[in-house]
Design a protein around this motif. Structure first.
Motif, mmCIF file in Angstrom:
data_model
loop_
_atom_site.group_PDB
_atom_site.id
_atom_site.type_symbol
_atom_site.label_atom_id
_atom_site.label_comp_id
_atom_site.label_asym_id
_atom_site.label_seq_id
_atom_site.Cartn_x
_atom_site.Cartn_y
_atom_site.Cartn_z
ATOM 1 N N UNK A 132 37.482 55.632 50.469
ATOM 2 C CA UNK A 132 36.431 56.110 49.580
ATOM 3 C C UNK A 132 35.072 56.067 50.278
ATOM 4 N N UNK A 133 34.939 55.150 51.211
ATOM 5 C CA UNK A 133 33.677 54.996 51.932
ATOM 6 C C UNK A 133 33.666 55.818 53.220
ATOM 7 N N UNK A 134 34.705 56.633 53.398
ATOM 8 C CA UNK A 134 34.796 57.547 54.535
ATOM 9 C C UNK A 134 34.773 58.996 54.041
ATOM 10 N N UNK A 135 34.327 59.170 52.794
ATOM 11 C CA UNK A 135 34.199 60.519 52.252
ATOM 12 C C UNK A 135 35.413 61.063 51.544
ATOM 13 N N UNK A 136 36.370 60.169 51.201
ATOM 14 C CA UNK A 136 37.591 60.649 50.555
ATOM 15 C C UNK A 136 37.609 60.342 49.063
ATOM 16 N N UNK A 137 38.162 61.319 48.329
ATOM 17 C CA UNK A 137 38.320 61.221 46.885
ATOM 18 C C UNK A 137 39.784 60.914 46.576
ATOM 19 N N UNK A 138 40.067 60.609 45.313
ATOM 20 C CA UNK A 138 41.410 60.198 44.918
ATOM 21 C C UNK A 138 41.882 61.080 43.762
ATOM 22 N N UNK A 139 42.954 61.845 44.018
ATOM 23 C CA UNK A 139 43.497 62.735 43.012
ATOM 24 C C UNK A 139 44.392 61.978 42.040
ATOM 25 N N UNK A 140 44.016 61.974 40.782
ATOM 26 C CA UNK A 140 44.769 61.263 39.743
ATOM 27 C C UNK A 140 45.509 62.279 38.885
ATOM 28 N N UNK A 141 46.818 62.095 38.794
ATOM 29 C CA UNK A 141 47.637 63.056 38.071
ATOM 30 C C UNK A 141 48.447 62.437 36.960
ATOM 31 N N UNK A 142 49.506 63.151 36.568
ATOM 32 C CA UNK A 142 50.321 62.750 35.428
ATOM 33 C C UNK A 142 51.016 61.423 35.570
ATOM 34 N N UNK A 143 51.211 60.958 36.797
ATOM 35 C CA UNK A 143 51.863 59.664 37.018
ATOM 36 C C UNK A 143 51.127 58.553 36.271
ATOM 37 N N UNK A 144 49.813 58.699 36.105
ATOM 38 C CA UNK A 144 49.024 57.669 35.421
ATOM 39 C C UNK A 144 49.521 57.423 34.005
ATOM 40 N N UNK A 145 50.144 58.433 33.396
ATOM 41 C CA UNK A 145 50.606 58.314 32.007
ATOM 42 C C UNK A 145 52.025 57.765 31.895
ATOM 43 N N UNK A 146 52.706 57.576 33.026
ATOM 44 C CA UNK A 146 54.092 57.110 32.997
ATOM 45 C C UNK A 146 54.156 55.629 32.637
ATOM 46 N N UNK A 147 55.239 55.234 31.993
ATOM 47 C CA UNK A 147 55.404 53.825 31.612
ATOM 48 C C UNK A 147 55.504 52.903 32.823
ATOM 49 N N UNK A 148 56.030 53.420 33.935
ATOM 50 C CA UNK A 148 56.218 52.582 35.128
ATOM 51 C C UNK A 148 55.061 52.698 36.122
ATOM 52 N N UNK A 149 53.904 53.166 35.642
ATOM 53 C CA UNK A 149 52.754 53.387 36.534
ATOM 54 C C UNK A 149 51.817 52.184 36.570
ATOM 55 N N UNK A 150 52.375 50.977 36.447
ATOM 56 C CA UNK A 150 51.536 49.779 36.351
ATOM 57 C C UNK A 150 50.621 49.610 37.561
#
Length: 257
Positions: A169-187
């Motif tokens: 993140x401190x080297x100019x990179x972003x983080x793509x957040x997708x549908x996995x975030x909504x999964x029950x096993x995405x702890x």
């Protein structure tokens, strides 16, 4: 408003109802769409779609699984296109490695060479990277840092919640957040999300894959970014409109759209 930063609109599963898919998304607040390039063989279709719709953009890239189709000539041709916003998706994927240890190492080296070539092209044309990483966090991070990828930055597509990648993140990179975030096993991703700087978060579907809850098992589509945004708002303890605003501004800055 939301920007779907990674949606395979050129996939055959959208052929029969692409207009309807886009209209539903627009009505649901999706502002713009970015088609990642995975295989030069099918790139023409993505470009045709981007040229047809004002709110659709594309990227030129070669996925690790399609690295045998890599050609610098294709990149030089299309990176100058006004609707081309990035290089990718490119990166490393060790999930399907087979054979002896020697054969696996050879495969890894080939992937790295194609990845490095795409980083070089991104730097030459000053385009951000769309980075695919699967079972290869350490090597991916090393390749990015050693090849000056920070000059152009990019997004870690479908971020896998590996904390060793957070420093990017401190080297100019972003983080793509997708549908996995909504999964029950995405702890793991649920726990890591608050550690990502807010100015480095973007939303993606990766449609037609990784459909979020409550539509798992169906074809994914850009409209479903709403479920990702809602989950992000819940976990970050923010209003939905704030998450939409943050991620949209981040995507616009990253891809210069």
């Amino acid at each position: 408003m939301i920007i779907d930063t990674h949606i395979h609109l050129d996939d055959d599963r959208y052929d029969e109802d692409l207009d309807a898919v886009l209209d539903r998304a627009r009505e649901g607040g999706v502002k713009q769409f970015i088609i990642p390039g995975a295989d030069p063989v099918t790139l023409g279709k993505a470009i045709d779609i981007a040229q047809k719709y004002n709110d659709v953009y594309f990227a030129v890239g070669v996925h690790p699984y399609d690295m045998e189709n890599f050609s610098e000539d294709i990149f030089h041709t299309y990176l100058k296109h006004e609707k081309c916003v990035a290089v990718g998706e490119c990166g490393l994927d060790y999930f399907r490695l087979e054979g002896s240890d020697e054969e696996k190492e050879l495969e890894k080296q080939k992937q790295k060479e194609v990845f490095m070539a795409q980083i070089k092209l991104a730097r030459e044309y000053k385009k951000p990277l769309i980075v695919h990483i699967r079972d290869a966090s350490n090597d991916s991070k090393t390749v990015l840092l050693e090849n000056s990828a920070a000059e152009v930055g990019g997004v870690l597509h479908c971020f896998n919640a590996d904390e060793q990648l957070l420093s990017l993140a401190y080297e100019g990179f972003y983080f793509g957040i997708g549908g996995v975030l909504t999964f029950k096993n995405a702890k793991k991703l649920v726990n890591v999300l608050p550690k990502i700087p807010e100015d480095k978060l973007v939303i993606e579907t990766d449609g037609p894959y990784l459909t979020p809850t409550p539509h798992r098992g169906e074809r994914n589509e850009p409209l479903y970014t709403q479920f990702i945004a809602q989950k992000m708002a819940e976990l970050l303890k923010k209003e939905l409109s704030e998450v939409e605003d943050i991620t949209t501004k981040n995507a616009q800055k990253l891809f210069n759209i």
